[in-house]
Every structure is written in structure tokens, then in C-alpha cells.
Motif scaffolding. Structure first.
Motif, PDB file in Angstrom:
ATOM      1  N   ASN A 209       0.808  -1.217   0.000  1.00 36.51           N
ATOM      2  CA  ASN A 209       0.000   0.000   0.000  1.00 36.51           C
ATOM      3  C   ASN A 209       0.847   1.276   0.000  1.00 36.51           C
ATOM      4  O   ASN A 209       0.514   2.263  -0.645  1.00 36.51           O
ATOM      5  CB  ASN A 209      -0.921  -0.021   1.232  1.00 36.51           C
ATOM      6  N   HIS A 215      -4.052   4.540  -5.311  1.00 35.04           N
ATOM      7  CA  HIS A 215      -5.172   4.379  -4.377  1.00 35.04           C
ATOM      8  C   HIS A 215      -5.585   5.661  -3.631  1.00 35.04           C
ATOM      9  O   HIS A 215      -6.762   5.806  -3.299  1.00 35.04           O
ATOM     10  CB  HIS A 215      -4.883   3.258  -3.356  1.00 35.04           C
ATOM     11  N   HIS A 220      -8.656   7.602  -0.102  1.00 34.77           N
ATOM     12  CA  HIS A 220      -8.527   8.730   0.831  1.00 34.77           C
ATOM     13  C   HIS A 220      -9.266   9.974   0.339  1.00 34.77           C
ATOM     14  O   HIS A 220      -8.943  11.095   0.745  1.00 34.77           O
ATOM     15  CB  HIS A 220      -7.040   9.064   1.045  1.00 34.77           C
ATOM     16  N   VAL A 372      -6.286   9.148   7.182  1.00 33.26           N
ATOM     17  CA  VAL A 372      -5.731   8.403   6.045  1.00 33.26           C
ATOM     18  C   VAL A 372      -5.526   6.935   6.425  1.00 33.26           C
ATOM     19  O   VAL A 372      -5.950   6.025   5.707  1.00 33.26           O
ATOM     20  CB  VAL A 372      -4.392   9.037   5.604  1.00 33.26           C
ATOM     21  N   ASP A 376      -6.912   3.078   5.062  1.00 30.71           N
ATOM     22  CA  ASP A 376      -6.067   1.960   4.619  1.00 30.71           C
ATOM     23  C   ASP A 376      -6.354   0.695   5.428  1.00 30.71           C
ATOM     24  O   ASP A 376      -6.407  -0.405   4.876  1.00 30.71           O
ATOM     25  CB  ASP A 376      -4.582   2.329   4.753  1.00 30.71           C
TER      26      ASP A 376
HETATM   27 FE   FE2 Z   1      -3.177   4.879   1.832  1.00 28.79          FE
END
Ligand code: FE2
Ligand code: FES
Length: 436
Positions: A209, A215, A220, A372, A376
Motif C-alpha cells: 500500500n 489508491h 482517501h 488516512v 487503509d
Molecule cells: Fe493509503
């Protein structure tokens, strides 16, 4: 008629990794996790601690190497040694704390056996009960080989069979240099604040990640909107704290990230270029710049400040952000449980504001409360769940496969949107796992 894919051998790494795909069982199978602990975490150099964490003889920290815990203690001779955190009597954990001071050695809470910093037995209560049967020389705790690079201590469970640390670090030494060279005294101090959280997914999710630049605009998106609103409220981007800057950068178009470089290196390591610009933070304030010029000279100071790298991933266990002096260790607990531990370093001699920025970045961008990271962590868990069912076995890793920009002996360069870093991780994975 549907083609029947051959069932991959779940413990044959060659069957689980393809050039452009990976079998989903690498994230979900407890047996593969056990093999990873043995063959990857039992072989790679793992970051353990920093010299500045040890001031007086007897100062110790407890860290993990895969499933095993080790105690690092500063000896009276000034050397830091690592021993397993396991009493050789009945196997009880010696140290219950993460850090502390044990100037007289480590004492087991069960029957009181005491061990020196080097693992040798110091004292066995009621040893006459053993008569001649106990050889204390045989009952010492094994040491773990450690090596140091610029104050950072790494351990390797292979002992003398391990390659030198510098060989393992290779091109990634430049990212550690980037961190140390930012100090106007050449010295760093590991701060007392430790950030830690768990997530309910496989350890490799973080690795896949943190250098993934496609992403953020999706996962986000909510924080991009909030960050823009905050920036407006405080009167523009020049007044925002580092985390808000990072969140705003997450909202930039994909082409912005396509133009940035990603660098991968043998061993599964990688980093991407910074996306905030060289003059973004108060790190480059006049007072700090002047102190850096005093120490390095103008030319070198300029060179140090111009390095603009985002996270460096040191496979398989640590994440380095030189610009904000943060370092995270990843501790795999089970195939579906992982602990993250974060440290912030003070650049000795730099203005207090630089340290405050680093702490702000670590808590704002890396803690479980960060807008954030919480995104994730949810995504990691969703991937664990999603890869646990259904017919589709293979996960593609082919993004950017034909876009490499440069190949050298020490590293390769490609667009930051590439999944080249994931392919590089799985090359290292297959390499470690393939060695019986
Ligand atoms: Fe991230
Ligand atoms: S288990 Fe440690 S002293 Fe007995």
C-alpha cells in the motif's frame, strides 16, 4: 468449457508467484505465514533499534523478529547486544516491558534466574539443588547477530551465515543517509513517543500500500476534501501542517504521480519521489537551513535539502520517512493480524519546530486515528475478507509493467504509478521462500 487451473501447491512459492500475478493464498493461509516467519523473517536483516535509545549500561528495549522477541541491552563495555527474550530454565519471557533499565542483568520473574546483557547466566537461586547436573555455561541465552549503519541497529537470525548489513541495504542506504544527513549535528535522538496499532490483515498489505500512488485519490478521497477545507480556513497552503499537505497531495491527478519516479532495489525494497515539493515544510526555514550549512557547508546542505523522497520501504519489516524523521516497524503476529510501531527522531541541533512537525506528521499521517490510515486499515481488512472466498485465485500485479524508465545494477526506476514495487517484493518473497 472452463479450463481447470492446476491447484497450486500451497507451500511451493514458485507456484504462488507469477511475473504479473500472485496467488491470493499468500495473504490468507496460516501455513504460508509460518513459512514466511521462518524463511523471510528468519533470514532478512530486521531493524531493531537506534543507538540513542541506550544511554547508560543496562538500558534495554524489547523488539520482535518475526515471532521471536529479543532484548537489546547496552553493556558496560559500550556495546549493544541482542539476546532472545526467553529464559533458558522453563522458557518464561524475561522482560515484560518494552524498555527499561536492568544494570544488574535481566531476572526471570518465575524462579529468579539472572542473565547478563550478553546472555550468560549471572545467578541461579538455589543452584545447589541441581548438584553437578547444571552447567551454567551451557544455559546462557543465545545472542542474535546485530550490525549498525549510521546509528541504526539491525539484527539477523542467520548469525554468521547472513550477508553483511550493507549488502542487504544496498541502494537504500541513501534513504538512511537522507535521514541522518538532515541533522545539523550529524546526530539523531529517538523520541520517547511510540505510536502503535494493530490491523486485522496480512503484513504484506502495508508493503503493497505505502508506495501505491493510485489508491489515495480513491481510498482517501474524503480526507482530500477535508484537507482542502482546512487549508482554505487557515489562509492557504503555506499555513498548513505537514499532514494536511500530504492529504491535499493525495488529491492530485494520476498524471502527477505518473511523472514522479518510483525506485526499486534488489531485496524487495523501494521508495517513491516526494509529492510535496522540495520547499514545502518549515524544515527549510532560515534557522534550520543556516544550521545545516554550518555543519555540512553550503553545497552539501543544498544537496541534502533537495532530496525529496516519500516513504522508503525496507523489505520485509520497516518503513522510513526521512523528511519527517519517522520510522515504522511492522510486526507480523498472525496471517491475519499485524502490529505497527512508529518512532519519531529528533534532528539534534535543529529548531524545535522541526521536531514538532515530525511528531505532527507521525500522529496525523501514521496513527490509527489518522483519517488516512483508518481508510487503509479498512481496505486491508476488506482484502483479507475478499480473498477468503470466490473462484478467482490470482491477483494481478501488472500495472506499469512495460513502463520502466531505467535499469541499473543497484536499482530500477519507473513511474510512481507502477506496481513494479509489488512485483519486486514478490521476487524477493519467492527468493527467500524458495530457499529450503
Ligand atoms: Fe493509503
Ligand atoms: S522459568 Fe525462568 S527462572 Fe524458571
Amino acid at each position: 468449457m472452463a479450463t481447470q487451473l492446476r491447484e497450486p501447491d500451497r507451500l511451493s512459492p514458485a507456484d504462488l508467484v507469477r511475473e504479473d500475478a500472485v496467488h491470493r493464498s499468500v495473504y490468507t493461509d496460516p501455513a504460508i505465514f509460518d513459512l514466511e516467519m521462518e524463511r523471510i523473517f528468519g533470514r532478512a536483516w530486521l531493524y531493531l533499534g537506534h543507538r540513542s535509545e541506550f544511554k547508560e549500561a543496562g538500558d534495554y528495549v524489547v523488539r520482535h523478529m518475526g515471532k521471536q522477541a529479543v532484548i537489546l541491552t547496552l553493556g558496560k563495555d559500550g556495546d549493544v547486544r541482542a539476546i532472545f527474550n526467553r529464559c533458558t530454565h522453563r522458557g518464561a519471557t524475561l522482560c515484560a516491558f518494552d524498555k527499561g533499565s536492568a544494570p544488574h542483568g535481566h531476572q526471570c520473574p518465575y524462579h529468579g534466574w539472572m542473565f547478563n546483557a550478553d546472555g550468560s547466566v549471572r545467578f541461579v537461586p538455589y543452584d545447589k539443588g541441581y548438584g553437578e547436573r547444571l552447567d551454567k555455561g551451557e544455559m546462557g541465552i543465545e545472542q542474535v547477530r546485530i550490525e549498525e549503519y549510521r546509528g541504526f541497529l539491525f539484527g539477523n537470525l542467520m548469525g554468521d551465515a547472513a550477508p553483511p548489513l550493507e549488502h542487504f541495504l544496498g541502494h537504500m542506504k541513501t534513504s538512511i543517509d537522507d535521514l541522518v544527513d538532515r541533522s545539523p549535528t550529524g546526530e539523531l535522538e529517538c523520541g520517547p513517543y511510540v505510536l502503535r496499532h494493530y490491523y486485522r490483515a496480512n503484513w504484506k498489505m502495508t508493503f503493497e500500500n505505502l508506495n501505491d500512488t493510485v489508491h489515495p485519490g480513491f481510498a482517501h478521497a474524503a480526507s482530500v476534501v477535508s484537507a482542502k477545507a482546512v487549508a482554505n480556513e487557515v489562509g492557504g497552503p503555506e499555513n498548513i501542517v505537514p499532514t494536511i499537505g500530504m492529504m491535499m497531495a493525495n488529491g492530485k491527478p494520476i498524471q502527477f504521480f505518473q511523472d514522479i519516479d518510483m525506485v526499486t532495489a534488489p531485496g524487495g525494497h523501494s521508495y517513491i519521489g516526494g509529492h510535496m515539493g522540495a520547499d514545502y515544510t518549515p524544515d527549510t526555514s532560515d534557522a534550520y537551513t543556516a544550521s545545516l550549512i554550518d555543519y555540512h557547508g553550503a553545497e552539501k546542505a543544498k544537496e541534502v535539502l533537495s532530496v525529496d523522497r516519500h516513504l522508503m520501504l525496507l523489505y520485509p519489516s520497516s518503513f522510513w520517512h526521512a523528511r519527517y524523521q519517522t520510522l515504522r516497524i511492522m510486526r507480523p503476529v498472525r496471517h491475519d493480524l499485524t502490529e505497527m510501531i512508529g518512532f519519531v527522531f529528533r534532528l539534534n541541533g535543529a529548531p524545535e519546530e522541526t521536531y514538532r512537525n515530525a511528531i505532527e506528521y507521525c500522529t496525523g499521517a501514521n496513527s490509527a486515528a489518522s483519517p488516512v490510515i483508518s481508510d487503509d486499515l479498512e481496505i486491508y481488512e476488506r482484502c483479507l475478507l475478499g480473498n477468503g472466498f470466490g473462484e478467482r485465485e490470482w491477483i494481478p500485479t501488472s500495472r506499469g509493467m512495460d513502463e520502466d524508465r531505467e535499469r541499473t545494477n543497484s536499482h530500477d526506476r519507473m513511474p510512481a504509478t507502477s506496481e513494479g514495487f509489488i512485483r519486486n517484493q514478490f521476487r524477493a518473497w519467492a527468493d527467500y521462500m524458495g530457499q529450503a
